[in-house]
Design an enzyme around this catalytic site. Structure first.
Site, PDB file in Angstrom:
ATOM      1  N   ASP A   1      -6.775   5.583  -9.003  1.00  0.00           N
ATOM      2  CA  ASP A   1      -8.631   4.990  -9.227  1.00  0.00           C
ATOM      3  C   ASP A   1      -9.302   5.858  -8.784  1.00  0.00           C
ATOM      4  O   ASP A   1      -8.918   6.048  -8.033  1.00  0.00           O
ATOM      5  CB  ASP A   1      -8.687   3.800  -8.017  1.00  0.00           C
ATOM      6  CG  ASP A   1      -7.805   2.214  -8.146  1.00  0.00           C
ATOM      7  OD1 ASP A   1      -7.931   1.993  -9.602  1.00  0.00           O
ATOM      8  OD2 ASP A   1      -8.031   1.430  -7.374  1.00  0.00           O
TER       9      ASP A   1
ATOM     10  N   LYS B   1     -18.456   6.829  -7.364  1.00  0.00           N
ATOM     11  CA  LYS B   1     -19.307   6.780  -5.410  1.00  0.00           C
ATOM     12  C   LYS B   1     -19.014   7.978  -4.947  1.00  0.00           C
ATOM     13  O   LYS B   1     -17.783   7.774  -4.182  1.00  0.00           O
ATOM     14  CB  LYS B   1     -19.698   5.814  -5.310  1.00  0.00           C
ATOM     15  CG  LYS B   1     -20.145   4.690  -6.213  1.00  0.00           C
ATOM     16  CD  LYS B   1     -21.195   3.660  -5.574  1.00  0.00           C
ATOM     17  CE  LYS B   1     -21.792   2.684  -6.857  1.00  0.00           C
ATOM     18  NZ  LYS B   1     -21.114   1.362  -6.493  1.00  0.00           N
TER      19      LYS B   1
ATOM     20  N   ASP C   1       0.618  -1.246  -0.077  1.00  0.00           N
ATOM     21  CA  ASP C   1      -0.160  -0.284   0.040  1.00  0.00           C
ATOM     22  C   ASP C   1       1.346   1.062   0.030  1.00  0.00           C
ATOM     23  O   ASP C   1       1.577   1.526   0.621  1.00  0.00           O
ATOM     24  CB  ASP C   1      -0.826  -0.140   1.388  1.00  0.00           C
ATOM     25  CG  ASP C   1      -1.641   1.276   1.272  1.00  0.00           C
ATOM     26  OD1 ASP C   1      -2.119   2.002   0.484  1.00  0.00           O
ATOM     27  OD2 ASP C   1      -2.724   1.781   2.326  1.00  0.00           O
TER      28      ASP C   1
ATOM     29  N   PHE D   1      -2.824   2.972 -18.654  1.00  0.00           N
ATOM     30  CA  PHE D   1      -3.974   4.268 -19.056  1.00  0.00           C
ATOM     31  C   PHE D   1      -3.895   5.313 -20.144  1.00  0.00           C
ATOM     32  O   PHE D   1      -5.135   5.737 -20.267  1.00  0.00           O
ATOM     33  CB  PHE D   1      -4.040   4.150 -17.362  1.00  0.00           C
ATOM     34  CG  PHE D   1      -5.555   3.092 -16.898  1.00  0.00           C
ATOM     35  CD1 PHE D   1      -5.462   1.890 -16.413  1.00  0.00           C
ATOM     36  CD2 PHE D   1      -7.228   3.784 -16.472  1.00  0.00           C
ATOM     37  CE1 PHE D   1      -5.843   1.533 -15.953  1.00  0.00           C
ATOM     38  CE2 PHE D   1      -7.483   2.927 -15.761  1.00  0.00           C
ATOM     39  CZ  PHE D   1      -7.139   1.345 -15.936  1.00  0.00           C
TER      40      PHE D   1
HETATM   41  C1  SAM Z   1      -6.124   2.555 -12.625  1.00  0.00           C
HETATM   42  S1  SAM Z   1      -4.335   1.846 -12.412  1.00  0.00           S
HETATM   43  C2  SAM Z   1      -3.704   3.180 -13.336  1.00  0.00           C
HETATM   44  C3  SAM Z   1      -2.165   2.343 -13.382  1.00  0.00           C
HETATM   45  C4  SAM Z   1      -1.114   2.530 -14.096  1.00  0.00           C
HETATM   46  N1  SAM Z   1      -0.536   3.628 -13.207  1.00  0.00           N
HETATM   47  C5  SAM Z   1      -1.315   3.525 -15.452  1.00  0.00           C
HETATM   48  O1  SAM Z   1      -2.087   4.154 -15.384  1.00  0.00           O
HETATM   49  O2  SAM Z   1      -1.806   2.665 -16.377  1.00  0.00           O
HETATM   50  C6  SAM Z   1      -4.681   2.368 -10.446  1.00  0.00           C
HETATM   51  C7  SAM Z   1      -3.607   1.169 -10.563  1.00  0.00           C
HETATM   52  O3  SAM Z   1      -3.246   2.349  -8.501  1.00  0.00           O
HETATM   53  C8  SAM Z   1      -2.822   0.596  -7.950  1.00  0.00           C
HETATM   54  N2  SAM Z   1      -3.262   0.948  -6.545  1.00  0.00           N
HETATM   55  C9  SAM Z   1      -4.144   1.152  -5.793  1.00  0.00           C
HETATM   56  N3  SAM Z   1      -4.473   1.874  -3.952  1.00  0.00           N
HETATM   57  C10 SAM Z   1      -3.095   1.576  -4.530  1.00  0.00           C
HETATM   58  C11 SAM Z   1      -2.516   2.317  -3.524  1.00  0.00           C
HETATM   59  N4  SAM Z   1      -3.093   2.254  -1.694  1.00  0.00           N
HETATM   60  N5  SAM Z   1      -1.273   1.775  -2.949  1.00  0.00           N
HETATM   61  C12 SAM Z   1      -0.549   0.620  -4.654  1.00  0.00           C
HETATM   62  N6  SAM Z   1      -0.760   1.209  -5.658  1.00  0.00           N
HETATM   63  C13 SAM Z   1      -2.312   0.791  -5.674  1.00  0.00           C
HETATM   64  C14 SAM Z   1      -3.908  -0.015  -7.862  1.00  0.00           C
HETATM   65  O4  SAM Z   1      -4.324  -1.436  -8.001  1.00  0.00           O
HETATM   66  C15 SAM Z   1      -3.685  -0.246 -10.182  1.00  0.00           C
HETATM   67  O5  SAM Z   1      -2.896  -1.106 -10.140  1.00  0.00           O
END
Ligand code: SAM
Length: 214
Positions: free
Chosen positions: A119, A123, A96, A194
């Protein structure tokens, strides 16, 4: 837009030099010990499939790159990508990002923090789960070296504005500096997967950069 299934990872790949586990990491985080040299250290939060880490590490062999990814399958996928390219200056931590920053990363130890397409938690009742929250941005300010950079990109206009407000209220980081899109020269010439996906679907991307005062 759903996410495509991940390609299988060769079970014979030795990921031990590229995949780290937060709980096993010595605190405080020591970039020089992790990479065996003293070089500017950059952190990517939520590294997904690892396109940024792989490209940035290949383009900047004089810098070290750490990703932190909470989803184990993506952390492994990224580690495999880094291993296949034999990139010695990039690793990914499974864990995390909020804990990594608050419990492991020392003051003024990072040259840059990258947050790409976090992310969105659409909501309203889930918005408090967003990574660009008050505590997180204060931590970013603390861990950046003077002159260090925060890169924050998203495809969600409302999240972009909300995060810029939080940064203005909670930090003294200078910005936002606008960042222009660069024409892609090949199929993977995007900052992250993304970004690639949004650009290929002609969807907007909001990009910003902040600098910690020197
Ligand atoms: C929407 S994806 C975007 C991935 C990448 N940054 C891209 O632009 O392709 C968001 C990523 O953040 C990760 N993530 C979400 N909360 C996180 C956290 N607290 N610590 C580390 N990673 C996290 C998710 O598992 C996911 O792989």
């Amino acid at each position: 837009m759903g996410r495509r299934a991940l390609r299988k990872i060769d079970p014979n790949l030795d990921l031990s030099r590229h995949l780290l586990h937060l709980e096993e990491l010595a605190a405080p985080l020591d970039g020089a010990a992790l990479f065996g040299r003293s070089a500017p250290l950059e952190l990517e939060v939520g590294s997904g499939k690892g396109l940024f880490l792989a490209t940035a590490a290949a383009d900047h062999p004089d810098r070290d790159f750490l990703g932190v990814e909470i989803a184990y399958k993506y952390a492994r996928f990224t580690a495999a990508r880094l291993k296949k390219r034999e990139l010695p200056n990039a690793k990914v931590i499974h864990g995390d990002a909020q804990r990594l920053l608050s419990e492991w990363v020392p003051d003024e130890s990072l040259a840059a923090v990258h947050v790409y397409f976090p992310d969105p938690w659409w909501k309203k009742r889930h918005r408090k789960r967003r990574i660009m929250n008050r505590t997180f941005v204060r931590q970013v300010q603390r861990v950046l070296q003077p002159g260090g950079l925060l890169h924050f990109w998203t495809d969600v206009a409302e999240y972009f504005e909300a995060a810029l407000d939080v940064l203005a209220q909670e930090t003294r980081l200078l910005g936002p500096q606008a960042v222009e899109a660069r024409p892609a020269e090949h199929d993977l010439d995007y900052r992250t997967h993304f970004e690639r996906r949004m650009r290929l679907h002609d969807l907007p991307v909001y990009r910003s950069m902040f600098r910690k005062p020197a």
